[in-house]
Design a protein around this motif. Structure first.
Motif, PDB file in Angstrom:
ATOM      1  N   LEU A 203       0.848  -1.183   0.000  1.00 36.21           N
ATOM      2  CA  LEU A 203       0.000   0.000   0.000  1.00 36.21           C
ATOM      3  C   LEU A 203       0.891   1.243   0.000  1.00 36.21           C
ATOM      4  CD1 LEU A 203      -2.727   1.536   0.460  1.00 36.21           C
ATOM      5  CD2 LEU A 203      -2.299   1.245   2.921  1.00 36.21           C
ATOM      6  N   PHE A 204       0.907   1.985  -1.108  1.00 34.69           N
ATOM      7  CA  PHE A 204       1.675   3.224  -1.194  1.00 34.69           C
ATOM      8  C   PHE A 204       0.778   4.383  -0.760  1.00 34.69           C
ATOM      9  CE2 PHE A 204       3.900   0.839  -4.758  1.00 34.69           C
ATOM     10  CZ  PHE A 204       5.008   0.529  -3.984  1.00 34.69           C
ATOM     11  N   TYR A 205       1.157   5.056   0.320  1.00 32.79           N
ATOM     12  CA  TYR A 205       0.340   6.164   0.823  1.00 32.79           C
ATOM     13  C   TYR A 205       1.162   7.445   0.859  1.00 32.79           C
ATOM     14  CZ  TYR A 205       2.734   5.398   5.316  1.00 32.79           C
ATOM     15  OH  TYR A 205       3.677   5.266   6.310  1.00 32.79           O
ATOM     16  N   GLY A 206       0.480   8.586   0.665  1.00 32.49           N
ATOM     17  CA  GLY A 206       1.164   9.865   0.661  1.00 32.49           C
ATOM     18  C   GLY A 206       0.740  10.780   1.776  1.00 32.49           C
TER      19      GLY A 206
ATOM     20  N   ILE B 201      -1.188  -1.135  -4.371  1.00 36.23           N
ATOM     21  CA  ILE B 201      -2.365  -0.312  -4.119  1.00 36.23           C
ATOM     22  C   ILE B 201      -1.894   1.113  -3.870  1.00 36.23           C
ATOM     23  CG2 ILE B 201      -4.405   0.056  -2.678  1.00 36.23           C
ATOM     24  CD1 ILE B 201      -4.119  -2.870  -1.751  1.00 36.23           C
ATOM     25  N   ASP B 202      -2.522   2.083  -4.535  1.00 37.27           N
ATOM     26  CA  ASP B 202      -2.256   3.495  -4.259  1.00 37.27           C
ATOM     27  C   ASP B 202      -3.508   4.292  -4.568  1.00 37.27           C
ATOM     28  OD1 ASP B 202      -2.347   3.780  -7.042  1.00 37.27           O
ATOM     29  OD2 ASP B 202      -0.167   3.842  -7.262  1.00 37.27           O
ATOM     30  N   ALA B 203      -3.404   5.633  -4.572  1.00 39.17           N
ATOM     31  CA  ALA B 203      -4.576   6.476  -4.768  1.00 39.17           C
ATOM     32  C   ALA B 203      -5.181   6.315  -6.158  1.00 39.17           C
ATOM     33  CB  ALA B 203      -4.200   7.937  -4.522  1.00 39.17           C
ATOM     34  N   ASP B 204      -4.418   5.771  -7.099  1.00 41.53           N
ATOM     35  CA  ASP B 204      -4.929   5.570  -8.459  1.00 41.53           C
ATOM     36  C   ASP B 204      -5.653   4.243  -8.622  1.00 41.53           C
ATOM     37  OD1 ASP B 204      -3.937   8.017  -9.357  1.00 41.53           O
ATOM     38  OD2 ASP B 204      -1.958   7.142  -9.755  1.00 41.53           O
TER      39      ASP B 204
END
Length: 338
Positions: free
Chosen positions: A39-42, A187-190
């Motif tokens: 999970l890539f989160y910003g 998984i990311d915001a896109d």
């Protein structure tokens, strides 16, 4: 050193549907598949969007859930789930601060992930594990990357989902690229997608690098008859270099286990060196053997007169373990904080 099978990539059987934190549990036709998304989160908002539904859905479905993340994120997620209020999702979750439970990456599979999953074999298990965070040192990082790669081998065929968050704004490009290589699902915001860069065996190999020599170290050569002297050597220099008695005792035990492995499985002889480095005492045991099993020391094993627990015990004792192995021999370094 004890040999074993070479690593191969694991098929997770994943199909994904979107960035909600729940799609990582969609296992398609194979309900027994292991699932391992990154999970890539910003931001904290993205972090919670990817983790809170994952936990809540697990609790609602009666699945055992564990969260092993750094303390700051532990508090953020726990608060979002309702803390310890009666009936809150947080009250049904096992919580672990990864900066302590996983400070040695080699301990995470046996001491955190497998420990929890093996206690709940009757059900599908969900775990959030964040072993790589900003602040991990350059010395620690190679062991972290190898750990993430080896999860796929350690859990192949298990009814387990391990969601691994990555801080995409604070981690460097290398860490994010390695995450794409060690996780079959991203998984990311896109949204959610399969990783085209998935190659965990390459990561294990790439970080199996020769360890840089220390500037200065104290040394002892040993064989089986000299093991008592190795223990004395480890204890004496660990205390002189700044370890408290309890930590020096752990170092003595760890070095004894590694030296015994060298005598039994690594050609019968070895060399131990000890020195101080960046607030830690480091002891390296080197021999002529090769470790063929990439999961050596990472899988819980039963007591046996034939051994098999040496590196596992070392992983539980140490603050960090680094390994380099190949046809020319094996070096294992044990790090203890002063």
């Amino acid at each position: 050193m004890r040999g074993g099978d070479a690593m191969s990539s694991a098929d997770t059987g994943f199909t994904g549907t979107g960035f909600t934190g729940t799609a990582a549990t969609d296992r398609g036709a194979d309900a027994d598949a292991f699932v391992h998304p990154a999970l890539f989160y910003g931001s904290d908002e993205e972090y919670l969007a990817g983790t809170v539904p994952f936990v809540r859905d697990g609790v609602a479905e009666g699945e055992p859930v564990a969260v092993a993340v750094p303390g700051e994120k532990l508090a953020t997620l726990r608060d979002a789930l309702g803390g310890d209020a009666p009936g809150a999702a947080a009250a049904s979750v096992t919580w672990l601060d990864m900066t302590e439970a996983g400070r040695n990456p080699g301990r995470i599979i046996p001491g955190v992930l497998r420990d929890f999953a093996d206690r709940h074999r009757a059900a599908r298990v969900r775990i959030i594990g964040e072993p790589i965070w900003p602040g991990r040192s350059e010395t620690e990082y190679p062991a972290c990357a190898q750990h993430e790669a080896l999860i796929n081998l350690a859990f192949a065929g298990r009814r387990v989902t391990i969601l691994c968050p990555y801080d995409a704004t604070r981690l460097d490009d290398r860490a994010l690229a390695d995450a794409r290589a060690t996780h079959p699902v991203l998984i990311d915001a896109d949204g959610e997608r399969e990783s085209g860069d998935y190659a965990p065996d390459r990561i294990v190999s790439d970080y199996n690098r020769p360890l840089p020599p220390p500037a200065e170290a104290y040394r002892i050569d040993f064989d089986l008859d000299a093991l008592p002297m190795v223990r004395e050597f480890a204890w004496a220099w660990a205390t002189r270099l700044g370890l408290a008695p309890d930590a020096a005792g752990d170092m003595e035990l760890a070095v004894n286990e590694l030296a015994a492995n060298s005598c039994l499985h690594g050609g019968g002889t070895g060399t131990a060196r000890i020195w101080a480095e960046d607030g830690r005492v480091v002891c390296e045991v080197r021999d002529a053997g090769t470790i063929a099993d990439p999961l050596a020391g990472r899988i819980p094993v039963e007591m046996s007169p034939h051994g098999g627990r040496g590196i596992l015990l070392v992983n539980h004792l140490a603050d960090l373990v680094r390994v380099h192995t190949g046809p020319d021999g094996t070096a294992i370094r044990v790090y203890m904080r002063t």
